[in-house]
Design an enzyme around this catalytic site. Structure first.
Site, PDB file in Angstrom:
ATOM      1  N   GLU A  45       0.860  -1.182   0.000  1.00  0.00           N
ATOM      2  CA  GLU A  45       0.000   0.000   0.000  1.00  0.00           C
ATOM      3  C   GLU A  45       0.892   1.227   0.000  1.00  0.00           C
ATOM      4  OE1 GLU A  45      -3.891   2.075   1.899  1.00  0.00           O
ATOM      5  OE2 GLU A  45      -3.098   0.324   2.937  1.00  0.00           O
ATOM      6  N   CYS A 239      -6.478   1.112   2.176  1.00  0.00           N
ATOM      7  CA  CYS A 239      -7.426   2.225   2.209  1.00  0.00           C
ATOM      8  C   CYS A 239      -7.351   3.104   0.981  1.00  0.00           C
ATOM      9  CB  CYS A 239      -7.206   3.039   3.478  1.00  0.00           C
ATOM     10  SG  CYS A 239      -7.625   2.136   5.000  1.00  0.00           S
ATOM     11  N   ASN A 376     -12.106  -3.180   0.256  1.00  0.00           N
ATOM     12  CA  ASN A 376     -11.014  -3.337   1.222  1.00  0.00           C
ATOM     13  C   ASN A 376     -11.562  -3.633   2.610  1.00  0.00           C
ATOM     14  OD1 ASN A 376      -8.383  -3.139   2.443  1.00  0.00           O
ATOM     15  ND2 ASN A 376      -8.943  -1.077   3.080  1.00  0.00           N
ATOM     16  N   GLU A 377     -11.753  -2.625   3.436  1.00  0.00           N
ATOM     17  CA  GLU A 377     -12.257  -2.837   4.800  1.00  0.00           C
ATOM     18  C   GLU A 377     -13.693  -2.341   4.913  1.00  0.00           C
ATOM     19  OE1 GLU A 377      -9.510  -0.972   7.452  1.00  0.00           O
ATOM     20  OE2 GLU A 377      -8.146  -2.685   7.480  1.00  0.00           O
TER      21      GLU A 377
END
Length: 682
Positions: A45, A239, A376-377
């Site tokens: 990331e 993120c 993603n989250e």
């Protein structure tokens, strides 16, 4: 105690006393679940200046003058004018360097790089620029690498020049060889004193990049990734896939094609941490999806791209009903089309729309993409927590239906959100099974207590559900959220549970991966660096040791339950096990039994491992056992540094098997707070 355990106990008790030992049994003839080739990998990331200023070897910041402050990273003198009708549609800005109008005045632009520009004496650096002479004549640009703080009569470390001609935009290059090493150099581009010159996409790369590529990666950092022997590579986040808002989400289509025409993107981590704030943190997309796929090919691992599901970061945008913040469920067509086009870019024939883009970039062969992460989250909501309903899974379902219709062989990875337990995890985990995702992505950044108490986490998982991808995890010390030996050791302990449950866990990637020592916002991290140097953390070596010794099949490893000695249980740090964790695998390619033991206690722990299934005669001649040990050098807060990059590294050794009554025995004192691997030829 079984007869086999008794033989080990008797053999050991003369030296250590029967009450002090820990007897383990490895069933060498009972091959368990296959260990997936993807089991241990890397997750990238762009946080902590991991891409621009890190792995991506470009040394110039804001090379195309596209930052909101067009001269961010630049100092200017003389007659410098910003223009916006340049040759690249998505990067229209350039600068015009006009004569300063006096023999003692000079037009010049100077770039500070990322925390300075690191150069090595005697090495070659490739300067490139797109330029033209707007009136059609000729001009010369002088290029200097400088040390502004030197006490020498001349600031130059090295220099070169390019001759520009004509009113058409062309690319010009020059090789500069600095005379000495310096980590805080600047790059100067001097305009011609008699002719006006336009310049765009001002770039500087070391000639020695990974694999020698012009738009390449920093050699030492790419080599460190290769040395991890990853089985899977998850990219580009994290993120940044979601973005602080939809406009700043990572859009893969902007990251492919000619590098000069890849548009700037604001990094999602730009605004997050006011305690460590970097106002000029943007993504050039020079390290894009083509380069990610190329690295996967270099490393021999499976690519695992992650795409936006139409939800901005839910941490930063908690209300999913707010218009313009998230994509409505009925408006996902463009996002789903992006997913389908990505698969075509990776796998499609050269005569397909996106397969042709790949081929035009120099890779007509497909990248053989097998996995795709959607979101993603992200998470859903229950009645007690917002009551918004299946915000994520309703979107995931639409992606899955269309992807599987067109590409049924692609394995789709969902997520259980940002937590390892709690209402959101408990809500999402069964929904992953209902949706029939192939894998789901779990994330957990937890403290020492959590890692030491969750050794049996995956033993209780539903074997009939989707497989697990532990996509982001790290041990964050309580009050000590930085790299140190103790937390890395607890990660090793946790990984024995991942390995033991290879039937359910198919992938695991530590996070984050990279951090610049002057640009970090999040720690701990696996690999640290400045402009010239780098070091591998203890957590890096833990990951590497598991990846290099993952074997092909799990072997059952058990011990007598301290609470019920007639029962055999895994070694996972339970009460009475004195902080021991262990797992074992067999490697069909090397014919080796590989046993991993982690001692998380403050005292050495005597162990006796019975290799059940091997004839006792194997040990009659004192068969050698290779050992690899990772331990601290005096303090559990020890860690490698830029000045001591090898303070803590794995150490190899050897010992010998001993003959037991029924099977060979492996006896050892496992040092306090250490991770040890034993490798036995079968």
């Amino acid at each position: 105690m079984t007869l086999k355990s008794l033989s080990c106990a008797l053999a050991f008790s003369a030296v250590l006393g029967a009450s002090a030992q820990h007897v383990m049994d490895v069933k060498t003839s009972k091959l368990g679940a296959p260990v997936q080739s993807t089991m241990y990998g890397i997750f990238f990331e762009d946080i902590n200046y991991a891409a621009d200023g890190g792995l991506y070897a470009e040394l110039v910041m804001n090379r195309s003058f596209e930052f909101p402050n067009a001269f961010a990273g630049w100092d200017i003198s003389g007659k410098v004018t910003l223009k916006d009708d340049g040759p690249f549609e998505r990067n229209p800005h350039y600068v015009r360097l006009a004569p300063a109008g006096h023999g003692d005045k000079h037009t010049m632009i100077e770039n500070r790089g990322f925390f300075g520009i690191g150069v090595k004496g005697g090495e070659e650096y490739r300067f490139s620029v797109w330029a033209r002479v707007p009136d059609g004549g000729k001009a010369k640009l002088w290029i200097d690498l400088v040390d502004n703080a030197t006490m020498s009569d001349d600031q130059k470390l090295g220099n070169g020049s390019v001759d520009v001609s004509g009113k058409e935009w062309k690319k010009y290059t020059a090789i500069i060889k600095p005379k000495r090493t310096f980590d805080k150099a600047h790059l100067r581009v001097w305009g011609d004193s008699k002719a006006t010159t336009d310049v765009e996409h001002v770039s500087l790369f070391p000639v020695k990049t990974w694999k020698g590529r012009e738009n390449g990666m920093r050699q030492d950092l790419a080599q460190a990734l290769n040395d991890m022997k990853p089985g899977v590579f998850r990219f580009p986040g994290g993120c940044i896939v979601e973005g602080t808002d939809l406009e700043t989400r990572y859009q893969w289509k902007n990251s492919v094609g000619p590098v000069e025409n890849r548009p700037l993107n604001e990094n999602r981590w730009h605004y997050t941490f006011t305690s460590r704030y970097f106002p000029d943190y943007y993504q050039s997309y020079g390290l894009g999806f083509f380069e990610f796929f190329q690295l996967c090919e270099d490393f021999g691992c499976e690519p695992l791209p992650v795409i936006s599901c139409g939800l901005s970061c839910q941490f930063q945008n908690p209300d999913p009903t707010k218009k313009g913040v998230h994509v409505d469920l009925d408006d996902l067509d463009d996002y789903i089309e992006d997913a389908l086009d990505l698969i075509e870019f990776a796998n499609g024939p050269v005569d397909s729309e996106w397969g042709k883009v790949r081929a035009d970039m120099g890779h007509p062969e497909p990248f053989n993409l097998k996995f795709l992460g959607v979101g993603n989250e992200q998470w859903d909501y229950d009645e007690k927590h917002g009551g918004y309903g299946p915000v994520f899974t309703s979107r995931l379902k639409k992606f899955m239906e269309e992807i599987r219709e067109e590409y049924p062989d692609i394995k789709i990875i969902g997520t259980t959100g940002p937590n390892s337990e709690g209402w959101d995890f408990d809500l999402l985990q069964p929904r992953m099974k209902e949706l029939k995702v192939d894998l789901y992505d779990e994330h957990y950044y937890r403290n020492e207590k959590w890692f030491l108490s969750h050794g049996l986490r995956y033993d209780a998982y539903d074997r009939k559900g989707p497989r697990v991808f532990a996509g982001e995890y790290a041990c964050h010390g309580s009050g000590k959220k930085w790299n140190h030996f103790e937390t890395s050791l607890y990660e090793a302990a946790h990984m024995t549970g991942i390995e033991r449950n290879a039937d359910i866990v198919h992938m695991a990637t530590y996070a984050p991966l990279f951090a610049h020592v002057e640009g970090w916002q999040w720690r701990p991290d696996a690999i640290w660096y400045d402009n010239l140097r780098s070091f591998k953390s203890v957590s890096y070596y833990v990951q590497q040791l598991f990846a290099m010794n993952k074997g092909t099949n799990v072997l059952p490893l058990t011990t007598a339950d301290p609470q019920n000695p007639k029962k055999q249980v895994p070694v996972a740090g339970q009460d009475g096990m004195d902080g021991l964790f262990a797992s074992s695998v067999f490697d069909k390619t090397t014919n080796e039994i590989i046993i991993k033991v982690v001692n998380t206690s403050k005292q050495p722990q005597p162990i006796c491992i019975q290799l059940t299934g091997l004839p006792a005669s194997v040990a009659l001649n004192g068969s050698p056992v290779e050992t690899i040990t990772l331990s601290h050098n005096g303090s559990m807060d020890d860690e490698n540094t830029l000045d001591q990059p090898e303070k803590i590294t794995p150490k190899t050794g050897s010992m010998k098997l001993e003959a037991g009554k029924k099977a060979p025995l492996l006896r050892d004192d496992v040092p306090a707070m250490s991770f040890r691997i034993y490798k036995v030829k079968k």
